[in-house]
Design an enzyme around this catalytic site. Structure first.
Site, short mmCIF file in Angstrom:
data_model
loop_
_atom_site.label_atom_id
_atom_site.label_comp_id
_atom_site.label_asym_id
_atom_site.label_seq_id
_atom_site.Cartn_x
_atom_site.Cartn_y
_atom_site.Cartn_z
N SER A 157 0.86 -1.20 0.00
CA SER A 157 0.00 0.00 0.00
C SER A 157 0.89 1.23 0.00
O SER A 157 1.99 1.21 0.56
CB SER A 157 -0.87 0.00 1.25
OG SER A 157 -1.51 1.26 1.41
N TYR A 195 -1.24 -0.79 10.47
CA TYR A 195 -1.38 -1.12 9.05
C TYR A 195 -0.21 -0.52 8.26
O TYR A 195 0.42 -1.20 7.45
CB TYR A 195 -2.72 -0.58 8.53
CG TYR A 195 -2.95 -0.82 7.06
CD1 TYR A 195 -3.35 -2.08 6.60
CD2 TYR A 195 -2.77 0.19 6.11
CE1 TYR A 195 -3.57 -2.32 5.24
CE2 TYR A 195 -2.98 -0.04 4.76
CZ TYR A 195 -3.38 -1.29 4.33
OH TYR A 195 -3.59 -1.53 2.99
N1 LIG Z 1 -8.83 -0.84 -0.63
C1 LIG Z 1 -7.80 -0.02 -0.60
O1 LIG Z 1 -7.97 1.22 -0.62
C2 LIG Z 1 -6.39 -0.57 -0.56
C3 LIG Z 1 -5.33 0.32 -0.75
C4 LIG Z 1 -4.03 -0.16 -0.70
C5 LIG Z 1 -3.80 -1.50 -0.47
N2 LIG Z 1 -4.84 -2.35 -0.28
C6 LIG Z 1 -4.54 -3.76 -0.05
O2 LIG Z 1 -5.15 -4.56 -1.03
C7 LIG Z 1 -5.45 -5.85 -0.51
C8 LIG Z 1 -6.89 -6.21 -0.86
O3 LIG Z 1 -7.74 -5.17 -0.46
P1 LIG Z 1 -9.21 -4.97 -1.08
O4 LIG Z 1 -9.47 -3.51 -1.04
O5 LIG Z 1 -9.34 -5.69 -2.36
O6 LIG Z 1 -10.06 -5.68 0.10
P2 LIG Z 1 -11.47 -6.43 0.13
O7 LIG Z 1 -12.31 -6.07 -1.05
O8 LIG Z 1 -12.00 -6.18 1.50
O9 LIG Z 1 -11.07 -7.99 -0.01
C9 LIG Z 1 -10.29 -8.63 0.94
C10 LIG Z 1 -10.13 -10.09 0.56
O10 LIG Z 1 -9.20 -10.71 1.47
C11 LIG Z 1 -9.81 -11.88 2.06
N3 LIG Z 1 -9.19 -12.07 3.37
C12 LIG Z 1 -9.21 -11.25 4.44
N4 LIG Z 1 -8.50 -11.76 5.46
C13 LIG Z 1 -7.99 -12.95 5.00
C14 LIG Z 1 -7.15 -13.94 5.56
N5 LIG Z 1 -6.71 -13.83 6.81
N6 LIG Z 1 -6.83 -15.03 4.82
C15 LIG Z 1 -7.29 -15.15 3.53
N7 LIG Z 1 -8.08 -14.22 2.95
C16 LIG Z 1 -8.43 -13.15 3.68
C17 LIG Z 1 -11.30 -11.56 2.03
O11 LIG Z 1 -12.12 -12.74 2.08
P3 LIG Z 1 -12.87 -13.18 3.45
O12 LIG Z 1 -13.68 -12.00 3.87
O13 LIG Z 1 -13.68 -14.40 3.12
O14 LIG Z 1 -11.79 -13.50 4.36
C18 LIG Z 1 -11.40 -10.89 0.66
O15 LIG Z 1 -11.39 -11.87 -0.36
C19 LIG Z 1 -5.12 -5.78 0.98
O16 LIG Z 1 -3.86 -6.37 1.21
C20 LIG Z 1 -5.07 -4.29 1.28
O17 LIG Z 1 -4.19 -3.99 2.34
C21 LIG Z 1 -6.14 -1.92 -0.34
#
Ligand SMILES: NC(=O)c1ccc[n+]([C@@H]2O[C@H](COP(=O)([O-])OP(=O)(O)OC[C@H]3O[C@@H](n4cnc5c(N)ncnc54)[C@H](OP(=O)(O)O)[C@@H]3O)[C@@H](O)[C@H]2O)c1
Length: 254
Positions: free
Chosen positions: A143, A156
């Protein structure tokens, strides 16, 4: 010859789901992973199958080493290969950066368990399979929080900094067989922030983000998936890098 295989953690939603679909569209077989909610994972799997992909859906909490090892074993027996691992699963707690009392040691440990140790455990479990493939790649989803010192909480921010350092160390350790890179998204239009902030704060943050970014835009899961695909499937001479996809947020505007 069997198709190339990509394992994507946390691929039932957001960035992980967009990545699974893109790999499937590009002719790869994919392993879709979730930890809690199977239904959205099955829906993403169906979308991937519609592009002709052989899809394995695996429940595993990446914070649990035994579950990472079980997933790797199932990938080995189902596909017999793994070419790319995308460590996308992540977690956070939303605590204002200045609220030091709001963040406990347990919060740090829980966030590190998924964001840092989870990625490490998945790499360790899949490494024997990855090493068998020429040009294998690992992509860690970091991130810009780690690069700008701001995000949902200090734990985080620190966890993503640790993930970047892990990326660099593993790029040294796993070369020349396996490339290890990270992608650092800015604000992404996914359920993550909408759930964490609530829709009103999400909309306010989105408009201030757009206002202050060179490209006047937040990022979509598909934007991040494009870079994840390139770092995994291409980028033959790139390792140890953190590639920013943030709509120009760090650059800012004139
Ligand atoms: N959204 C943002 O603004 C943003 C910005 C920068 C970086 N990121 C990074 O991008 C990644 C994905 O984010 P996203 O925005 O796509 O999130 P999201 O839509 O909330 O999706 C999260 C995914 O991770 C799974 N998950 C959560 N905890 C887990 C675990 N312990 N083991 C296996 N699966 C797990 C969830 O499934 P379940 O609910 O079934 O567990 C879901 O499939 C993360 O690493 C986040 O830090 C996000």
């Amino acid at each position: 010859m069997s198709k190339r295989v990509c394992v994507i953690t946390g691929s039932s939603s957001g960035i992980g789901a967009a990545s699974a679909i893109l790999y499937a569209q590009q002719g790869w077989d994919v392993c879709v992973n979730f930890s809690r909610d199977e239904n959205p994972a099955q829906e993403i799997a169906e979308q991937c199958r519609s592009y002709g992909s052989n899809v394995l859906v695996e429940q595993a909490d990446v914070a649990e080493d035994s579950q990472c090892r079980r997933l790797a074993q199932n990938v080995a027996s189902h596909f017999g290969r793994c070419d790319v691992l995308v460590n996308n699963a992540g977690t956070t707690k939303f605590v204002a950066l200045a609220d030091l009392e709001g963040l406990s040691a347990v919060d740090f440990q829980q966030i590190y368990a998924v964001n840092v140790i989870g990625a490490y455990q998945m790499i360790r479990a899949l490494l024997p399979l990855l090493k068998l493939q020429l040009g294998a790649g690992i992509v860690n989803v970091s991130s810009i929080a780690a690069l700008i010192g701001s995000g949902s909480s200090l734990a985080y921010v620190a966890s993503k900094g640790a993930l970047n350092a892990l990326t660099l160390g593993l790029a040294r350790a796993l070369g020349p067989e396996v490339r290890v890179n990270a992608v650092a998204p800015g604000m992404v239009d996914s359920p993550w922030l909408k759930k964490g902030l609530g829709s009103e704060r999400f909309v306010a943050l989105k408009s201030s983000y757009e206002e202050s970014s060179a490209l006047r835009s937040i990022v979509t899961p598909s934007d991040v998936a494009e870079t994840i695909y390139w770092l995994g499937a291409g980028a033959a001479k790139t390792t140890g890098e953190v590639h920013v996809v943030d709509g120009g947020r760090r650059v800012g505007r004139a």
